[in-house]
Design a protein around this motif. Structure first.
Motif, PDB file in Angstrom:
ATOM      1  N   ARG A 198      -1.393 -10.787   7.089  1.00  0.00           N
ATOM      2  CA  ARG A 198      -0.192 -10.040   7.474  1.00  0.00           C
ATOM      3  C   ARG A 198      -0.201  -8.629   6.891  1.00  0.00           C
ATOM      4  N   LEU A 199      -0.599  -8.508   5.632  1.00  0.00           N
ATOM      5  CA  LEU A 199      -0.633  -7.207   4.984  1.00  0.00           C
ATOM      6  C   LEU A 199      -1.643  -6.279   5.658  1.00  0.00           C
ATOM      7  N   ALA A 200      -2.813  -6.815   6.004  1.00  0.00           N
ATOM      8  CA  ALA A 200      -3.832  -6.006   6.677  1.00  0.00           C
ATOM      9  C   ALA A 200      -3.298  -5.453   7.995  1.00  0.00           C
ATOM     10  N   TYR A 203      -2.535  -1.431   8.831  1.00  0.00           N
ATOM     11  CA  TYR A 203      -3.250  -0.826   9.959  1.00  0.00           C
ATOM     12  C   TYR A 203      -2.258  -0.277  10.989  1.00  0.00           C
ATOM     13  N   GLU A 204      -1.204  -1.019  11.243  1.00  0.00           N
ATOM     14  CA  GLU A 204      -0.186  -0.563  12.189  1.00  0.00           C
ATOM     15  C   GLU A 204       0.558   0.662  11.671  1.00  0.00           C
ATOM     16  N   ALA A 205       0.539   0.836  10.342  1.00  0.00           N
ATOM     17  CA  ALA A 205       1.165   2.013   9.733  1.00  0.00           C
ATOM     18  C   ALA A 205       0.218   3.216   9.739  1.00  0.00           C
ATOM     19  N   GLY A 206      -0.947   3.061  10.384  1.00  0.00           N
ATOM     20  CA  GLY A 206      -1.883   4.167  10.526  1.00  0.00           C
ATOM     21  C   GLY A 206      -2.865   4.332   9.384  1.00  0.00           C
ATOM     22  N   GLN A 207      -3.030   3.289   8.555  1.00  0.00           N
ATOM     23  CA  GLN A 207      -3.936   3.382   7.421  1.00  0.00           C
ATOM     24  C   GLN A 207      -5.336   2.862   7.772  1.00  0.00           C
ATOM     25  N   ASP A 208      -6.310   3.267   6.973  1.00  0.00           N
ATOM     26  CA  ASP A 208      -7.698   2.823   7.123  1.00  0.00           C
ATOM     27  C   ASP A 208      -7.843   1.515   6.342  1.00  0.00           C
ATOM     28  N   VAL A 209      -8.068   0.420   7.039  1.00  0.00           N
ATOM     29  CA  VAL A 209      -8.058  -0.907   6.408  1.00  0.00           C
ATOM     30  C   VAL A 209      -9.381  -1.636   6.608  1.00  0.00           C
ATOM     31  N   ARG A 216     -10.309  -8.855  13.455  1.00  0.00           N
ATOM     32  CA  ARG A 216     -11.237  -7.775  13.797  1.00  0.00           C
ATOM     33  C   ARG A 216     -10.590  -6.645  14.612  1.00  0.00           C
ATOM     34  N   ASP A 217      -9.761  -7.006  15.577  1.00  0.00           N
ATOM     35  CA  ASP A 217      -9.154  -6.003  16.453  1.00  0.00           C
ATOM     36  C   ASP A 217      -7.888  -5.381  15.872  1.00  0.00           C
ATOM     37  N   HIS A 218      -7.536  -5.764  14.641  1.00  0.00           N
ATOM     38  CA  HIS A 218      -6.278  -5.298  14.052  1.00  0.00           C
ATOM     39  C   HIS A 218      -6.495  -4.535  12.744  1.00  0.00           C
ATOM     40  N   VAL A 219      -7.739  -4.198  12.440  1.00  0.00           N
ATOM     41  CA  VAL A 219      -8.062  -3.415  11.250  1.00  0.00           C
ATOM     42  C   VAL A 219      -9.172  -2.424  11.591  1.00  0.00           C
ATOM     43  N   THR A 220      -9.473  -1.531  10.671  1.00  0.00           N
ATOM     44  CA  THR A 220     -10.538  -0.559  10.885  1.00  0.00           C
ATOM     45  C   THR A 220     -11.901  -1.234  10.878  1.00  0.00           C
ATOM     46  N   LEU A 221     -12.101  -2.128   9.917  1.00  0.00           N
ATOM     47  CA  LEU A 221     -13.376  -2.819   9.760  1.00  0.00           C
ATOM     48  C   LEU A 221     -13.126  -4.199   9.178  1.00  0.00           C
ATOM     49  N   THR A 234       4.915  -1.230   3.102  1.00  0.00           N
ATOM     50  CA  THR A 234       5.728  -0.017   2.994  1.00  0.00           C
ATOM     51  C   THR A 234       5.509   0.660   1.648  1.00  0.00           C
ATOM     52  N   ARG A 235       5.490  -0.131   0.597  1.00  0.00           N
ATOM     53  CA  ARG A 235       5.339   0.427  -0.750  1.00  0.00           C
ATOM     54  C   ARG A 235       3.988   1.121  -0.930  1.00  0.00           C
ATOM     55  N   LEU A 236       2.942   0.559  -0.354  1.00  0.00           N
ATOM     56  CA  LEU A 236       1.612   1.121  -0.513  1.00  0.00           C
ATOM     57  C   LEU A 236       1.433   2.428   0.237  1.00  0.00           C
ATOM     58  N   VAL A 237       2.045   2.545   1.399  1.00  0.00           N
ATOM     59  CA  VAL A 237       1.880   3.775   2.180  1.00  0.00           C
ATOM     60  C   VAL A 237       2.963   4.799   1.868  1.00  0.00           C
ATOM     61  N   THR A 238       3.930   4.444   1.019  1.00  0.00           N
ATOM     62  CA  THR A 238       4.975   5.398   0.633  1.00  0.00           C
ATOM     63  C   THR A 238       5.137   5.406  -0.888  1.00  0.00           C
ATOM     64  N   PRO A 239       4.091   5.757  -1.621  1.00  0.00           N
ATOM     65  CA  PRO A 239       4.187   5.740  -3.084  1.00  0.00           C
ATOM     66  C   PRO A 239       5.125   6.800  -3.634  1.00  0.00           C
ATOM     67  N   HIS A 240       5.585   7.733  -2.769  1.00  0.00           N
ATOM     68  CA  HIS A 240       6.498   8.776  -3.210  1.00  0.00           C
ATOM     69  C   HIS A 240       7.926   8.270  -3.360  1.00  0.00           C
ATOM     70  N   PHE A 241       8.210   7.044  -2.917  1.00  0.00           N
ATOM     71  CA  PHE A 241       9.532   6.479  -3.162  1.00  0.00           C
ATOM     72  C   PHE A 241       9.665   6.205  -4.661  1.00  0.00           C
ATOM     73  N   ILE A 242      10.683   6.794  -5.279  1.00  0.00           N
ATOM     74  CA  ILE A 242      10.894   6.549  -6.705  1.00  0.00           C
ATOM     75  C   ILE A 242      11.426   5.140  -6.911  1.00  0.00           C
ATOM     76  N   ASN A 243      12.345   4.754  -6.069  1.00  0.00           N
ATOM     77  CA  ASN A 243      12.900   3.402  -6.089  1.00  0.00           C
ATOM     78  C   ASN A 243      13.121   2.955  -4.654  1.00  0.00           C
ATOM     79  N   GLN A 244      13.057   1.647  -4.440  1.00  0.00           N
ATOM     80  CA  GLN A 244      13.355   1.099  -3.122  1.00  0.00           C
ATOM     81  C   GLN A 244      14.144  -0.195  -3.299  1.00  0.00           C
ATOM     82  N   MET A 245      15.272  -0.288  -2.620  1.00  0.00           N
ATOM     83  CA  MET A 245      16.091  -1.491  -2.675  1.00  0.00           C
ATOM     84  C   MET A 245      16.212  -2.066  -1.268  1.00  0.00           C
ATOM     85  N   VAL A 246      15.802  -3.319  -1.127  1.00  0.00           N
ATOM     86  CA  VAL A 246      15.880  -3.987   0.166  1.00  0.00           C
ATOM     87  C   VAL A 246      17.330  -4.324   0.469  1.00  0.00           C
TER      88      VAL A 246
END
Length: 233
Positions: free
Chosen positions: A14-16, A20-26, A40-45, A128-140
């Motif tokens: 699920r994380l992969a 990938y859907e968030a535009g990251q190289d996975v 295979r079809d849902h990640v870079t490699l 979300t946390r991995l691709v947005t490390p600039h968030f100082i805090n996040q509350m769900v």
């Protein structure tokens, strides 16, 4: 950013996909050819390999990723070995899966930079946390809906909330502003340990560099907020 997801159980799979859907190289890694075919079809490699094999990790450039997430499930020995090997190879950030407090403690002691609990919701939040490390805090707040604290982007300084038109342009709302206390304010508020004050925004007052903004919206829209280069990890 480049991510390696090692172990394609429910959480890893699920994380992969989320990253990938968030535009990251996975890069997805697992010993199971069946799981590799599924992702295979849902990640870079997608690579079928033993993640504890140091030579194989280097050959497939896993040592060059920005973040590696070790989500190996049942094989505790393999998970610990993969974690230590990745750190020894120089991966800047290694996040390991742990299902008990004891395993969490062990993972941190052997070098894991962070530990994650393997739940579907956690996978979404970690993406979300991995691709947005600039968030100082996040509350769900709800499903795929959060309140985050960010540093005011330089391009926003001098502009009012009316100028920025947040709801129309970014589909989010700024609900509060935080600013550092002045020396006089600190003297008056001795019980304010963090040195910041929080107040409701005035839509006609210009924002300032150094302020922090409390922003509410969907995780997808929050992730699209502008970030100054200095704020990126």
């Amino acid at each position: 950013m480049r991510f390696a997801i090692i172990g394609l159980g429910r959480f890893g799979m699920r994380l992969a996909r989320q990253l990938y859907e968030a535009g990251q190289d996975v890069i997805a890694v697992d010993e199971s050819l069946t799981l590799i075919d599924q992702i295979r079809d849902h990640v870079t490699l997608a690579i079928a390999m033993d993640a504890t094999d140091e030579a194989a990790l280097v050959a497939n450039k896993i040592d060059q990723v920005d973040v590696a997430i070790v989500s190996i499930g049942e094989d505790f020995e393999a998970a610990t070995l993969a974690t230590t090997t990745l750190k020894q190879l120089g991966v800047a950030r290694v996040i390991s899966r742990a299902v008990t407090p004891t395993i969490e403690m062990i993972m941190k002691r052997i070098g894991a930079d962070d530990v994650v609990n393997p739940e579907d919701e956690s996978a979404d939040r970690w993406a979300t946390r991995l691709v947005t490390p600039h968030f100082i805090n996040q509350m769900v707040i709800g499903e795929k809906f959060s309140a985050v604290e960010i540093v005011t982007p330089n391009d926003w300084a001098g502009k009012t909330l009316i100028d920025l038109n947040m709801r129309q342009k970014y589909h989010v709302n700024i609900v509060a502003i935080r600013a550092k206390l002045t020396p006089e304010e600190k003297a008056e508020q001795e019980d304010n340990a963090d040195g910041w004050k929080t107040y409701l925004p005035d839509p006609t007052s210009p924002l300032r560099v150094g302020q922090r903004l409390i922003v509410i919206g969907t995780d997808e829209n929050l992730a699209k907020l502008p970030v100054d280069p200095a704020d990126k990890s």
